[in-house]
Write a protein that holds these residues in place. Sequence first.
Motif, PDB file in Angstrom:
ATOM      1  N   ALA A 126      37.806  18.813  11.987  1.00 30.24           N
ATOM      2  CA  ALA A 126      36.765  19.125  12.981  1.00 30.24           C
ATOM      3  C   ALA A 126      35.472  19.536  12.292  1.00 30.24           C
ATOM      4  N   THR A 127      35.585  20.217  11.143  1.00 32.05           N
ATOM      5  CA  THR A 127      34.402  20.692  10.406  1.00 32.05           C
ATOM      6  C   THR A 127      33.528  19.547   9.908  1.00 32.05           C
ATOM      7  N   ILE A 128      34.149  18.423   9.561  1.00 33.40           N
ATOM      8  CA  ILE A 128      33.388  17.334   8.931  1.00 33.40           C
ATOM      9  C   ILE A 128      32.960  16.260   9.938  1.00 33.40           C
ATOM     10  N   ALA A 129      33.444  16.376  11.203  1.00 38.96           N
ATOM     11  CA  ALA A 129      33.198  15.296  12.177  1.00 38.96           C
ATOM     12  C   ALA A 129      31.706  15.008  12.340  1.00 38.96           C
ATOM     13  N   GLY A 130      30.864  16.028  12.262  1.00 42.11           N
ATOM     14  CA  GLY A 130      29.441  15.827  12.497  1.00 42.11           C
ATOM     15  C   GLY A 130      28.691  15.253  11.310  1.00 42.11           C
ATOM     16  N   SER A 131      29.275  15.322  10.114  1.00 38.88           N
ATOM     17  CA  SER A 131      28.539  14.870   8.930  1.00 38.88           C
ATOM     18  C   SER A 131      29.193  13.699   8.194  1.00 38.88           C
ATOM     19  N   ALA A 132      30.458  13.411   8.466  1.00 40.96           N
ATOM     20  CA  ALA A 132      31.144  12.335   7.746  1.00 40.96           C
ATOM     21  C   ALA A 132      30.555  10.976   8.115  1.00 40.96           C
ATOM     22  N   HIS A 133      30.424  10.105   7.109  1.00 40.31           N
ATOM     23  CA  HIS A 133      30.027   8.717   7.376  1.00 40.31           C
ATOM     24  C   HIS A 133      31.242   7.867   7.737  1.00 40.31           C
ATOM     25  N   ALA A 134      32.391   8.190   7.114  1.00 39.10           N
ATOM     26  CA  ALA A 134      33.660   7.527   7.424  1.00 39.10           C
ATOM     27  C   ALA A 134      34.747   8.580   7.347  1.00 39.10           C
ATOM     28  N   LEU A 135      35.807   8.393   8.119  1.00 39.73           N
ATOM     29  CA  LEU A 135      36.884   9.394   8.175  1.00 39.73           C
ATOM     30  C   LEU A 135      38.167   8.663   8.514  1.00 39.73           C
ATOM     31  N   ILE A 136      39.254   9.010   7.796  1.00 41.25           N
ATOM     32  CA  ILE A 136      40.536   8.371   8.056  1.00 41.25           C
ATOM     33  C   ILE A 136      41.654   9.379   7.803  1.00 41.25           C
ATOM     34  N   GLY A 141      25.685  16.072  -1.055  1.00 41.23           N
ATOM     35  CA  GLY A 141      25.129  17.411  -0.859  1.00 41.23           C
ATOM     36  C   GLY A 141      25.653  18.110   0.384  1.00 41.23           C
ATOM     37  N   ARG A 142      26.512  17.433   1.150  1.00 41.98           N
ATOM     38  CA  ARG A 142      26.953  18.019   2.429  1.00 41.98           C
ATOM     39  C   ARG A 142      28.482  18.119   2.527  1.00 41.98           C
ATOM     40  N   ILE A 143      29.127  18.474   1.436  1.00 38.89           N
ATOM     41  CA  ILE A 143      30.587  18.612   1.453  1.00 38.89           C
ATOM     42  C   ILE A 143      30.946  19.967   2.066  1.00 38.89           C
TER      43      ILE A 143
END
Lengths: 338, 338
Positions: free
Chosen positions: B219-229, B300-302
């Motif tokens: 949930a934390t990365i949903a707004g910044s991830a370019h791809a997610l699996i 820069g956004r990890i």
Amino acid sequence: MTPPADSVNSAANPTLEALGEDGVLARILARLPAPDPARVPVGPGDDAAVSRIEGRLVTTADMLVEGEDFLPAWCDPVRLGVKAAAQNLADVHAMGAAPHGLVISLGAPGTTPVDVLTGIMDGFAAEARRAGASVLGGDLSGGPCLIVSVTALGTLTGPAVLRSGARPGDAVVLAGTLGRAAAGLDLLLAGCAPEGAPADLAALIEVQRAPRPDYAAAATIAGSAHALIDASDGLAGDLGRVARASGVAAALDRDALTALAAPLVPAARALGDPDPAARALHWVLTGGEDHGFIATVDPGRIPVGWTRIGTCRAGDSGVSLDGEPVADTAFRHFTGDR
Amino acid sequence: MTPPADSVNSAANPTLEALGEDGVLARILARLPAPDPARVPVGPGDDAAVSRIEGRLVTTADMLVEGEDFLPAWCDPVRLGVKAAAQNLADVHAMGAAPHGLVISLGAPGTTPVDVLTGIMDGFAAEARRAGASVLGGDLSGGPCLIVSVTALGTLTGPAVLRSGARPGDAVVLAGTLGRAAAGLDLLLAGCAPEGAPADLAALIEVQRAPRPDYAAAATIAGSAHALIDASDGLAGDLGRVARASGVAAALDRDALTALAAPLVPAARALGDPDPAARALHWVLTGGEDHGFIATVDPGRIPVGWTRIGTCRAGDSGVSLDGEPVADTAFRHFTGDR
């Protein structure tokens, strides 16, 4: 379900284990029509599908297991796909909702020819299209037998039509048929082959193999029905659920039931039943799987396409015919309670 | 999955066939927490459930079949329920969505003790609660083996995070673990009993039996991830899918992978592997079922909770380590393609 031996594991129709999971998936996905991007902006192929939903969401599920819910010898893959879609879409309509989409998980042994699965998907997609639903994706697994597990999604912009809304004085009304799938099953059990059967018997077998619920009729009554149910377990069982949930008694009309039973009398006669009219009436009262819709409405508001078959009364005496209670003898899994 | 003989078909724990479908359903429904009426105005029990959905709807499905996707001897009913919920909820998060609800269809032989099904539902409902999802209903059928078929629903208020969004220059990042479930499976295959195993090995077996994905990190990365699996098929397989869908190459970082492999070395040693470090690295690269999340983001956004394990580059050379391609040897059903 059993194709000619020379077509199995040929280049055109390999087995699942010859093709492998990725190859099977590619063939299945190729059979699916692309969903409307306005309703389904992300279709099958990513981790999940994305849909736009208007109103509230309706969800229901039904699983068909080989040997338990169907026999391959009686139901070809395309009809099995139709049946798996129809029984779920009927439940969506039984809430007064409009179908949105279907999710399907398939299990099968590795020795299964791939055209069994593509056939199921063809029937499934065709029935989804008839109901105005998209196929949103699913899953694929191995297994000791064929498994077709479906979740249906619908959208509800008006109130949900529950089983608990029937009122004393309501007319009990039907859209579609009752007892045909049960008569068809008894014909199949007696060894009647659909290909060689007279047309009136073949039509009953067809309802058992590939029911085609009257979705349009269900949509017509959604705004006026007090209670609505998909008669998947038969009139006595499902109208009994409505009566119990609503705290009313449901008295059935003999003339209406006799009219519904009439097309079933030739099947009872073909089976050598000594009392064909009684057997036909029994199918109408207890046979499920036609997926006819049963509703209760104000007697002055029965829509076109619906037939009155009874009346709701005050009381809790369940479902009755000529004052006698009607027993629910519908099929139940595991059979321990009958 | 096998309770003590004296508890089977006792009054407290009858078989499904002794209890009958309606009785089994009543026991299952009694185990489910009532859903929040604001989100789920109509819960299990009518023809379908009714939900209120904010934003777009996400749907995904996964089916577990006994003997194919799990062995009863290795996975008790509660853990099986956890696993069935977790693998579906992970896919919802992998779209950048929030879980809403789960639909479950169960198949089992009539001789199954009912506490197998109530145990599955207990684990299923507990994992649903951990993820903030409601159980919306399902179906029950007979069958030759245990079948757990699940559809998960989520809601998406931001953009969907697809597999196809990775860009050259992105960091490849991980939340959760890799390779633990695969190591646990190899320990089980070698006859290692979880009860008697040292704590570090037992922990790996536990991930195989009941994975607990890090939903909060996803949930934390949903707004910044370019791809997610969701890495359900392993790092090489699933990052490979991202790379192919995005048209990028993914170069893995050896130091990061070595750190991920370190806790697996004792398991490789316990199995008598002559090269324990290599075996541990192999599990990290190819083992699925931990349901770790893999994302690509601007370096820069990890977010906190995520570990960098590689870099996306221009090109279409798939997944590589030290310049060598990494083969995807993940489990596939039907096995014909490996």
